[in-house]
Write a protein that holds these residues in place. Structure first.
Motif, short mmCIF file in Angstrom:
data_model
loop_
_atom_site.label_atom_id
_atom_site.label_comp_id
_atom_site.label_asym_id
_atom_site.label_seq_id
_atom_site.Cartn_x
_atom_site.Cartn_y
_atom_site.Cartn_z
N MET A 1 49.17 15.23 42.22
CA MET A 1 49.48 15.82 40.93
C MET A 1 49.13 17.32 40.98
SD MET A 1 50.55 13.19 39.09
CE MET A 1 50.29 13.34 37.32
N THR A 2 50.06 18.15 40.56
CA THR A 2 49.82 19.58 40.55
C THR A 2 49.17 19.98 39.24
OG1 THR A 2 51.77 19.91 41.92
CG2 THR A 2 50.93 21.84 40.77
N ALA A 3 47.98 20.55 39.34
CA ALA A 3 47.22 20.89 38.14
C ALA A 3 48.02 21.88 37.28
CB ALA A 3 45.88 21.50 38.53
N GLY A 4 48.00 21.64 35.97
CA GLY A 4 48.69 22.55 35.05
C GLY A 4 50.15 22.20 34.85
N ARG A 5 50.74 21.51 35.84
CA ARG A 5 52.15 21.14 35.68
C ARG A 5 52.34 19.64 35.45
NH1 ARG A 5 56.52 20.77 40.48
NH2 ARG A 5 55.23 18.93 40.74
#
Ligand code: 6R9
Length: 667
Positions: free
Chosen positions: A248-252
């Motif tokens: 999981m890409t943080a912020g997105r």
């Protein structure tokens, strides 16, 4: 595990009895409504009302079947054709029509979907539960910055969350853009890019026949750099894929379950203009660049609700309905999500393939959930014929009372098998003709009312005005012509997304802005029945005689040795075009010279010498789109020895290389 060889020509234990009965049925030209069929929805009044005043008919249905937050006063605005508006000063919300009004009426405990997973898992989702999740996701999407008019992509397998995602968009006026879960991430990228999607709702992994594909990882690889895509919402469906945790890409990126847990449980449905965009659906198929077909709120919902109720004769109190399509196609939009939910019916939603864990899974589900109305596609029926009648014969299918078909012309052989083996000879078959563009069914028998002829979609629904035109635009009252619709209908597409010019050009340039050109050729018989021949480019001209690929195919598959056939044209110096047939034989049968001449004689016998294929090419499998349509364009390329066109929309691209190799070495 598959328990059989997968082929069974003689109908199992019944010996030759079934074959004999099917043979006899081939001589029956028309099937009157079965005497035992008791229609549950009224119909005659609709026919009379629509004939007297179509606009008053539609207005009446819109008031009767839909719940409006602000009543409309205008029915149709046709001041600027072909940009029609329906009910446009009225306001409503699609999710409120599909959920809130049923829960308010005390139906919250009714099952909306009996979901059945590929490994046999079961989940019964009630209308109350759907409403609760829809509200939370709607609030969750808002928290990610989604505002009315924003596009939200949906790339999910057949799990209940796909319906929640669509309804949550509808609740807050976002426009969904569903991409079929079987498409590759590169196709998703294209569709997100051209529609400027702000959020994409997808899944960690998807299961298919015992294997799990890493969906989110594929999305990351293809869509990671899309500048307009701000967030990716991920449903946890399979858990880690191949031992790998989803990155999981943080912020997105955000987990669906975390988004729901953090969201406010209440989200009142936003009143939207009837002409507010509801969704874009990119149409698959023959052209290179996908068309972003745009549907709006009120007219679309009316079309889906009315036709689902009328054509499938739905009684929400008693019916268990199952449409085997995928939500990624228009059939899934209109007849898995919006029509059935608006009508408060209980549906079956099945995640898996028809041949896993075994060839009888569909029939097992019909018996288990006591399905009363089943809606599928001819290509699926032909596969079932190939596998053999012994699979359905294992199960009690007596709950069924009505069968439907959609997607392509159904050849009489498949129709009769469906009628006899699945319907037990007692269920009417509705062969429903429509398109992504039309939003809902336009031409179809009405069960219990219309006499059917195998292979004909029969007659138009009330308020719909199809016609045939000759090449010069002259009306054809009997014979073959170009299919058009001569007046607007509520669920018609409104435009191609951000491309009004292509919309006008594609559908309204040939015969003017008031005549919708379908893109199909059809034949009208002496009884006023429509026989869809196929796409206009699927008509073959041999020595100046028009032949339909569907007609020739139907003749070929009527031969007992044949499982499936696709026919295309090859250019020919003598006759203009010549017929090339790609044929899959049943079971272990082999194509040899004797079989070639048998099939050619057989076609000559059924249609005429003119229709005999010039070449027959044996194929282990035919190239199909993921919705099951045979890609004749590719077969034409093979037949003509041309370089292959785009194969990325194929379900199995390897089929093409195998075929091309075969043709290169064939006589
Ligand atoms: C619903 C759907 C539309 C095209 C259409 C026609 C073919 C669909 C058919 C049929 C004969 C039927 N088609 N239903 N042909 N009889 N009952 O399939 O939409 O994917 O947009 O395809 O499919 O050629 O023009 P879509």
């Amino acid at each position: 595990m598959h328990t059989g060889s997968g082929t069974d020509g003689d109908g199992g234990g019944a010996g030759g009895a079934l074959e004999a009965e099917l043979e006899r049925l081939q001589t029956v030209e028309r099937f009157d409504p079965p005497p035992g069929f008791a229609r549950r929805q009224p119909y005659a009044a609709d026919v009379a009302a629509a004939a007297a005043d179509p606009l008053a008919f539609w207005a009446g249905k819109a008031r009767e079947l839909l719940t409006w937050q602000k009543p409309f006063t205008r029915v149709l605005d046709d001041a600027n054709p072909p940009f029609y508006k329906w009910f446009d000063d009225g306001e409503l919300n699609v999710s409120a029509n599909c959920l809130d009004r049923h829960v308010a009426a005390g139906l919250g405990g009714r099952v909306a979907y009996h979901w059945h997973g590929e490994e046999g898992e079961r989940r019964a989702v009630t209308y109350s539960e759907l409403l609760a999740d829809t509200q939370r996701l709607a609030n969750g999407l808002r928290s990610l910055g989604v505002v009315p008019g924003d596009v939200v992509g949906i790339y999910l397998p057949m799990i209940p969350e796909v319906a929640v995602a669509m309804l949550a968009c509808a609740r807050i006026g976002a426009v969904h853009n569903v991409v079929f879960g079987g498409f590759a991430p590169s196709a998703v990228r294209e569709r997100m890019e051209v529609s400027d999607a702000k959020v994409l709702i997808t899944v960690d992994g998807a299961r298919r026949k015992g294997r799990t594909a890493a969906v989110k990882a594929g999305v990351d690889a293809e869509l990671g750099d899309l500048p307009k895509l701000e967030h990716v919402v991920v449903v946890r469906s399979t858990g880690p894929v191949g031992g790998a945790e989803t990155v999981m890409t943080a912020g997105r990126d955000v987990w669906y379950h975390e988004l729901l847990a953090a969201a406010d449980p209440l989200c009142p449905p936003v009143p939207l203009s009837a002409e507010h965009p509801l969704f874009i659906l990119y149409s698959s198929g023959s052209t290179a660049k996908p068309k972003g077909i745009l549907h709006t709120t009120g007219g679309y919902l009316l079309g889906a609700t009315y036709t689902h109720r009328t054509v499938f004769d739905i009684d929400p109190e008693t019916d268990v309905y199952w449409c085997s399509a995928d939500v990624g196609w228009i059939t899934g939009h209109s007849y898995i999500v919006y029509g059935p939910l608006s009508n408060a019916v209980t549906s079956v939603m099945y995640e898996g393939a028809p041949d896993y864990p075994d060839y009888d899974i569909w029939w097992r589900l019909i018996a288990e959930y006591k399905v009363t109305v089943f809606y599928t596609a001819p290509t699926a029926i032909r596969a079932c014929i190939k596998w053999g009648a012994r699979y359905p014969e294992r199960h009690d299918l007596s709950s069924l009372r009505l069968l439907g078909s959609v997607g392509e012309p159904i050849n009489p052989k498949a129709w009769l098998w469906y009628h006899q083996v699945i319907g037990g000879g007692r269920c009417p078959i509705v062969d429903t003709w429509w398109q992504t563009e039309t939003g809902s069914i336009l031409i179809s028998p009405i069960p219990g009312v219309t006499s059917t002829k195998p292979g004909s979609a029969t007659t138009p629904l009330p308020g719909i005005s199809p016609a045939l035109l000759s090449e010069d635009g002259e009306p054809v009252t009997e014979g073959t012509g170009v299919l058009v619709i001569t007046s607007p209908w509520p669920s018609m597409l409104r435009t191609l997304y951000r491309d009004d010019e292509r919309f006008v050009q594609t559908y309204f340039s040939r015969f003017g802005p008031r005549t919708y050109v379908v893109g199909d050729a059809a034949r009208l018989d002496a009884d006023g029945y429509f026989w869809i021949i196929g796409r206009i480019d699927d008509v073959i001209n041999v020595s100046g005689h028009r032949l339909s690929t569907a007609e020739v195919e139907s003749a070929i598959v009527a031969h007992e040795a044949v499982a499936e056939a696709a026919v295309v044209a090859q250019s020919d110096e003598d006759t203009g075009q010549a017929i090339v047939a790609f044929v899959t034989l049943r079971g272990e049968l082999v194509g040899d010279d004797a079989m070639v001449s048998q099939l050619r004689d057989h076609v000559a016998h059924r249609i005429g010498k003119l229709a005999r294929p010039r070449r027959i090419i044996w194929a282990d499998d035919l190239p199909k789109t993921r919705s099951g349509k045979i890609m004749r364009r590719l077969l034409r390329d093979v037949a003509e020895g041309r370089e292959l066109g785009d194969v990325t929309t194929l379900r199995d691209p390897a089929v093409m290389s195998a075929l091309a190799a075969k043709v290169a070495t064939a006589p």
